[in-house]
Scaffold this active site. Structure first.
Site, mmCIF file in Angstrom:
data_model
loop_
_atom_site.group_PDB
_atom_site.id
_atom_site.type_symbol
_atom_site.label_atom_id
_atom_site.label_comp_id
_atom_site.label_asym_id
_atom_site.label_seq_id
_atom_site.Cartn_x
_atom_site.Cartn_y
_atom_site.Cartn_z
ATOM 1 N N HIS A 43 0.831 -1.205 0.000
ATOM 2 C CA HIS A 43 0.000 0.000 0.000
ATOM 3 C C HIS A 43 0.871 1.263 0.000
ATOM 4 O O HIS A 43 0.551 2.244 -0.672
ATOM 5 C CB HIS A 43 -0.902 0.027 1.238
ATOM 6 C CG HIS A 43 -1.872 -1.115 1.312
ATOM 7 N ND1 HIS A 43 -1.743 -2.135 2.213
ATOM 8 C CD2 HIS A 43 -2.988 -1.393 0.596
ATOM 9 C CE1 HIS A 43 -2.738 -2.990 2.060
ATOM 10 N NE2 HIS A 43 -3.507 -2.572 1.081
ATOM 11 N N VAL A 182 4.418 -5.850 -4.944
ATOM 12 C CA VAL A 182 5.516 -5.714 -3.984
ATOM 13 C C VAL A 182 5.637 -7.026 -3.229
ATOM 14 O O VAL A 182 4.638 -7.573 -2.740
ATOM 15 C CB VAL A 182 5.270 -4.546 -3.015
ATOM 16 C CG1 VAL A 182 6.399 -4.446 -1.994
ATOM 17 C CG2 VAL A 182 5.141 -3.239 -3.790
#
Length: 304
Positions: A43, A182
């Site tokens: 995030h 990620v």
């Protein structure tokens, strides 16, 4: 950093932030990152991208009940409001919108946004109604925040495809910006649900990224490899893990999410300049994880 708990507050703060930017002769463009909270580095990477490309950065935190099925993990979905706000402030967020369920759905809902054609496979097949809930809440958030750009992680690639289709079909004035997955150092894709994994499950979950790496190697090294062969090899790699229970392994076009012909080869797909996605969903104990690899075949080295 501003915090809004109601739609009225969010709209008021956004109007004020845009006016302040205009008065300074600065960029009033809004970058938006919708989340369900329990924020992690994935995030944070979206928030950094929003900050880099927009004058105003807005984050929403809302665990959306209508995208959870009857037997899914709504009640135990992890929440961490204080830590989320600290991360947001660290990443330069201007406004955090944190509505309650009653604020977002104050009365019986009579309107649902349904996107077809890209929701019938992958997670849409095993989680009926999920993408109706996603499309409905995101359309509401877009109407509240009115962003110029919205940033989403590519780990939820089907979600990206669904929202892009919704935006295009409904002529919404917002650009969907997919951002790279990620991963942890060992390759596991970051997910709020990783916290559910036991030590053994966490170790076994590495088979997801390992299977995708195996597939990419096959695509690079075997020009005559077919989609069926690649799916079979990935499936075998995952099934070798004693704790893994496969939901799906699929190789599809992207972003249209259409099946590939079994007699196609990687070489023929390359000639068509087709982008493809290899997507997996696997349960470890009670935790369902997803991962994927999107490839523009013309950009993948092919060893023949």
């Amino acid at each position: 950093m501003k915090i809004a708990k109601t739609i009225t507050e969010a709209r008021t703060w956004i109007a004020q932030l845009k006016e302040e930017r205009r008065n300074l002769g600065a960029d009033p463009k809004i970058g938006f990152v919708p989340t369900m909270g329990y924020l992690h580095e994935g995030h944070a990477s979206l928030l950094r991208r929003s900050r880099q490309e927009s004058g105003i950065s807005v984050l929403s935190i809302f665990v959306n009940p209508i995208q959870f099925g009857a037997n899914e993990d709504l009640d135990r979905y992890p929440r961490s409001e204080e830590a989320d706000l600290q991360l947001a402030e660290r990443e330069g967020v201007d406004l955090v919108f944190m509505p309650s369920v009653d604020e977002m759905y104050p009365e019986e809902r009579k309107t649902t946004v349904t996107v077809t054609g890209v929701t019938e496979r992958l997670c849409g097949a095993s989680r009926p109604g999920h993408f109706d809930g996603v499309a409905t809440v995101v359309s509401k958030l877009f109407n509240i925040v009115k962003p110029d750009q919205a940033f989403f992680g590519a780990k939820d690639a089907q979600q990206v495809a669904v929202l892009q289709k919704m935006v295009n079909d409904l002529n919404m004035d917002v650009k969907i910006v997919p951002c790279p997955i990620v991963r942890e150092e060992d390759g596991l894709a970051l997910s709020s649900r990783n916290v559910y994994l036991s030590e053994d499950e966490r170790r076994e979950a590495l088979v997801l990224s390992r299977s995708l790496q195996t597939a990419e190697a096959k695509i690079q090294q075997e020009a005559d490899a077919t989609p069926a062969e690649i799916v079979s090899e990935v499936t075998a790699t995952i099934e070798a893990s004693p704790l893994a229970v496969i939901d799906y392994v699929e190789l599809l076009t992207f972003p249209n999410l259409k099946p590939l012909d079994d007699d196609q080869t990687m070489k023929s797909l390359r000639l068509s300049e087709q982008s493809i996605i290899l997507a997996v969903a696997v349960k470890f104990g009670s935790t369902r994880l997803i991962d994927n690899h999107i490839m523009k075949l013309k950009e993948v080295p092919l060893h023949v």
